[in-house]
Enzyme design. Structure first.
Site, mmCIF file in Angstrom:
data_model
loop_
_atom_site.group_PDB
_atom_site.id
_atom_site.type_symbol
_atom_site.label_atom_id
_atom_site.label_comp_id
_atom_site.label_asym_id
_atom_site.label_seq_id
_atom_site.Cartn_x
_atom_site.Cartn_y
_atom_site.Cartn_z
ATOM 1 N N GLY A 1 1.717 4.782 3.841
ATOM 2 C CA GLY A 1 2.348 3.792 3.224
ATOM 3 C C GLY A 1 3.674 4.325 2.247
ATOM 4 N N GLY B 1 0.708 -1.343 0.035
ATOM 5 C CA GLY B 1 -0.127 -0.062 0.009
ATOM 6 C C GLY B 1 0.729 1.067 -0.076
ATOM 7 N N TYR C 1 -14.101 -3.837 11.052
ATOM 8 C CA TYR C 1 -12.554 -3.208 10.898
ATOM 9 C C TYR C 1 -11.891 -3.478 12.237
ATOM 10 C CZ TYR C 1 -8.947 0.071 10.278
ATOM 11 O OH TYR C 1 -7.648 0.878 9.873
ATOM 12 N N GLY D 1 -0.691 8.134 1.232
ATOM 13 C CA GLY D 1 -1.058 7.997 2.800
ATOM 14 C C GLY D 1 0.030 7.580 3.556
ATOM 15 N N SER E 1 -3.104 -0.109 13.783
ATOM 16 C CA SER E 1 -4.281 0.898 14.339
ATOM 17 C C SER E 1 -4.574 0.832 15.685
ATOM 18 C CB SER E 1 -5.549 0.900 13.315
ATOM 19 O OG SER E 1 -6.522 1.461 13.737
#
Length: 225
Positions: free
Chosen positions: A14, A8, A149, A12, A136
């Site tokens: 990544g 990714g 999530y 963002g 996260s």
């Protein structure tokens, strides 16, 4: 030059991690599904004197992961992996579709697990390595309208902590990074967050992570203060 894979890596966090890692004497292998954004990051790295390779990769395809891991191992000395790619669908759990649930787990959980399993043999061969899992704070506590999530991130947390114990007597290290919301394109197609600008920037979060890679756990709350 030792190489590190970032999933990714086109946008963002990544992207920002890739830019910083390229300044840490790594050859950065940029992976993702959109080659245009990956090539833009590659160009930015090279303009700053770094070295990078673009590799299109769909984490939902196990055979593709295996084939690309083998291909990359023949071209580079693989010494690291940053499992950053992730997706999320938000809203009441009762309104979450089966397809959305499967997509979240395919990318966030199985993508991370399969990438790690594919790269680990090369780290073991070199008897050292670094795997950074971007988890996260949704992997630390449940959150309203984030049931699936959070479930995916709790799974990655358990996976990471287990491998930390499994490899604690080796020079292969696993780092768990727990960050809150960031001001990134992640929120562009969601109404879950009204004002992403209240969050830390991806650049700030990436800097904190890269500056703390000696730790096994990095916790970064979302508020700037």
């Amino acid at each position: 030059m030792e190489a590190i894979i970032v999933t990714g890596a086109g946008t963002g966090l990544g992207k920002e991690l890739a830019l910083l890692l390229s300044k840490q004497d790594y050859h950065v292998i940029l992976t993702g599904r959109t080659e245009d954004t990956l090539n833009a990051v590659k160009q930015q790295i090279e303009q700053s004197g770094g070295s990078a390779t673009v590799q299109a990769l769909d984490l939902r395809n196990l055979e593709e992961i295996k084939e690309i891991a083998l291909l990359l191992s023949k071209k580079h000395t693989l010494s690291g992996l940053v499992n950053n790619a992730g997706i999320g669908y938000f809203g009441p759990f009762s309104e979450t579709s089966d397809t959305e649930m499967e997509e979240v787990f395919q990318t966030n959980v199985f993508g991370t697990i399969h990438m790690t399993k594919a790269i680990l043999p090369y780290l073991e061969q070199n008897q050292k390595g670094l795997v950074v899992n971007i988890i996260s704070t949704a992997g630390l506590r449940g959150k309203k309208h984030e049931a699936v999530y959070c479930a995916s991130k709790f799974a990655v947390r358990g996976f990471t902590e287990s491998l930390q114990k499994e490899y604690e007597a080796t020079d292969i290290r696993f780092v768990a990074a727990y960050m809150g919301g960031m001001n990134t394109p992640f929120w562009e197609e969601s109404e879950h967050v009204a004002d992403p600008t209240k969050f830390r920037s991806a650049t700030e979060v990436a800097e904190i992570i890269v500056n703390n890679l000696e730790k096994t756990e990095i916790i970064i709350e979302s508020k700037k203060s």
